[in-house]
Enzyme design. Structure first.
Site, PDB file in Angstrom:
ATOM      1  N   ASN A   9     -68.202  57.977 -41.581  1.00  0.00           N
ATOM      2  CA  ASN A   9     -67.387  57.184 -40.607  1.00  0.00           C
ATOM      3  C   ASN A   9     -68.195  56.909 -39.404  1.00  0.00           C
ATOM      4  OD1 ASN A   9     -65.459  56.028 -38.691  1.00  0.00           O
ATOM      5  ND2 ASN A   9     -64.312  57.979 -38.533  1.00  0.00           N
ATOM      6  N   LYS A  11     -67.509  55.010 -36.780  1.00  0.00           N
ATOM      7  CA  LYS A  11     -66.637  54.824 -35.549  1.00  0.00           C
ATOM      8  C   LYS A  11     -67.408  53.753 -34.827  1.00  0.00           C
ATOM      9  CE  LYS A  11     -65.603  59.903 -35.737  1.00  0.00           C
ATOM     10  NZ  LYS A  11     -64.965  60.917 -35.000  1.00  0.00           N
ATOM     11  N   HIS A  94     -56.908  57.669 -38.962  1.00  0.00           N
ATOM     12  CA  HIS A  94     -57.550  58.633 -38.336  1.00  0.00           C
ATOM     13  C   HIS A  94     -57.114  59.021 -37.128  1.00  0.00           C
ATOM     14  CE1 HIS A  94     -61.234  60.114 -36.192  1.00  0.00           C
ATOM     15  NE2 HIS A  94     -61.835  60.362 -37.462  1.00  0.00           N
ATOM     16  N   GLU A  96     -58.285  59.527 -34.227  1.00  0.00           N
ATOM     17  CA  GLU A  96     -58.437  58.600 -32.979  1.00  0.00           C
ATOM     18  C   GLU A  96     -57.621  57.341 -32.933  1.00  0.00           C
ATOM     19  OE1 GLU A  96     -62.676  58.502 -33.655  1.00  0.00           O
ATOM     20  OE2 GLU A  96     -62.722  60.552 -33.468  1.00  0.00           O
ATOM     21  N   GLU A 166     -58.656  66.467 -41.705  1.00  0.00           N
ATOM     22  CA  GLU A 166     -59.540  66.377 -40.593  1.00  0.00           C
ATOM     23  C   GLU A 166     -58.841  67.153 -39.249  1.00  0.00           C
ATOM     24  OE1 GLU A 166     -63.105  63.336 -40.541  1.00  0.00           O
ATOM     25  OE2 GLU A 166     -61.143  62.316 -39.651  1.00  0.00           O
ATOM     26  N   GLY A 172     -65.974  65.892 -33.876  1.00  0.00           N
ATOM     27  CA  GLY A 172     -67.009  65.807 -33.015  1.00  0.00           C
ATOM     28  C   GLY A 172     -67.098  66.619 -31.982  1.00  0.00           C
ATOM     29  N   SER A 212     -66.933  67.893 -38.053  1.00  0.00           N
ATOM     30  CA  SER A 212     -68.242  68.372 -37.645  1.00  0.00           C
ATOM     31  C   SER A 212     -68.924  68.794 -38.993  1.00  0.00           C
ATOM     32  CB  SER A 212     -68.121  69.549 -36.711  1.00  0.00           C
ATOM     33  OG  SER A 212     -67.752  69.136 -35.512  1.00  0.00           O
TER      34      SER A 212
HETATM   35  P1  PGA Z   1     -67.326  64.032 -36.866  1.00  0.00           P
HETATM   36  O1  PGA Z   1     -66.156  63.083 -37.491  1.00  0.00           O
HETATM   37  O2  PGA Z   1     -68.004  64.447 -38.303  1.00  0.00           O
HETATM   38  O3  PGA Z   1     -68.403  63.633 -36.003  1.00  0.00           O
HETATM   39  O4  PGA Z   1     -66.530  65.399 -36.635  1.00  0.00           O
HETATM   40  C1  PGA Z   1     -65.534  63.003 -38.288  1.00  0.00           C
HETATM   41  C2  PGA Z   1     -64.496  62.058 -38.222  1.00  0.00           C
HETATM   42  O5  PGA Z   1     -63.909  61.836 -37.300  1.00  0.00           O
HETATM   43  O6  PGA Z   1     -64.212  61.362 -39.432  1.00  0.00           O
END
Ligand code: PGA
Length: 250
Positions: A9, A11, A94, A96, A166, A172, A212
């Site tokens: 992803n 982003k 997601h 976010e 998630e 992140g 992560s």
């Molecule tokens: P990350 O993000 O691996 O940077 O923690 C995962 C995601 O939000 O899909």
């Protein structure tokens, strides 16, 4: 269990002009993958990504879509537009998008239904905040998110959906859920899907962990019975790191 899928992803990272070379790098370093490899990119990178992925084993996904077919929705992108580009996957809900762009369980459901009706594979994200985890309501919340996301979806269609668990506190942050914590929720998700459909159907659904996940912790997470892949943010932006996660899915 479900088919193994490792999806990146991106982003809001990488430029359209960087996309082709990066996808080619990913294709090269993952050419012996024994799982499905997906890169989900910003809308503006999709066209380049699809072209660069042609003839490789890398599949391309979007990071969102709108649930209507067309019309006065300034700034939005439809499922037909993604299909027209040759996109195969789409991330839906997601955290976010839920947090910053008013995504709700209802819009997640509408988008999932739309994606399925157009032949796109939805990667539906669910997950709890740290506050919710500390309050001991993780599984209750996940159950609501799953039941709402799968409302009005047939068993045949449900089998095509990818669920990404998630935990928001792990995204992140560098703070991964332990393999046991991730497995506990992923097996809980499979149980809920088994109740909604049937246990055999639930076994066919791919359940990813995301948050992560990286080259170091991927093998332990992916070894768990109910974790069939990963949704990878930061570590999907470096081809070699992403490839190590793909390798760990063997
Ligand atoms: P990350 O993000 O691996 O940077 O923690 C995962 C995601 O939000 O899909």
């Amino acid at each position: 269990m479900g088919k193994y899928i490792i999806a990146g992803n991106w982003k809001m990272n990488k430029l359209p002009s960087e996309t082709a070379a990066f996808i080619k790098d990913v294709a090269e370093v993952t050419k012996n993958a024994s799982c499905e490899v997906v890169c989900c990119t910003p809308y503006v990178c999709l066209s380049e990504a699809v072209k660069a992925a042609a003839g490789t084993n890398v599949k391309i996904g979007a990071e969102n879509l709108h649930f209507e077919d067309k019309g006065a929705f300034t700034g939005e992108v439809s499922a037909d537009m993604l299909c027209d580009l040759g996109v195969n996957y789409v991330i839906i809900g997601h955290s976010e998008r839920r947090q910053y762009f008013a995504e709700t369980d209802e819009t997640v459901n509408l988008k999932t239904i739309k994606a399925l009706s157009k032949g796109l594979i939805p990667i539906v994200c669910v997950g709890e905040s740290l506050q919710e985890r500390e309050a001991g309501i993780t599984m209750d919340l996940i159950a609501i998110q799953i039941k709402k996301a799968f409302a009005n979806i047939s068993a045949d269609d449900a089998k095509k959906v990818v669920v990404a668990y998630e935990p928001i506190w792990a995204i992140g942050t560098g703070k991964t859920a332990t393999a046991e914590q991730a497995e506990e929720v992923c097996s809980g998700i499979r149980k809920i899907l088994g109740e909604l459909y049937c246990p055999v159907c639930a076994k066919e659904i791919t359940i990813q962990y995301g948050g992560s996940m990286n080259a170091k912790n991927a093998a332990e997470l992916l070894a768990k019975e109910n974790i069939d892949g990963g949704l990878i943010g930061g570590a999907s932006l470096v081809a070699e790191d992403f490839a190590k996660i793909v390798d760990a899915a063997k």
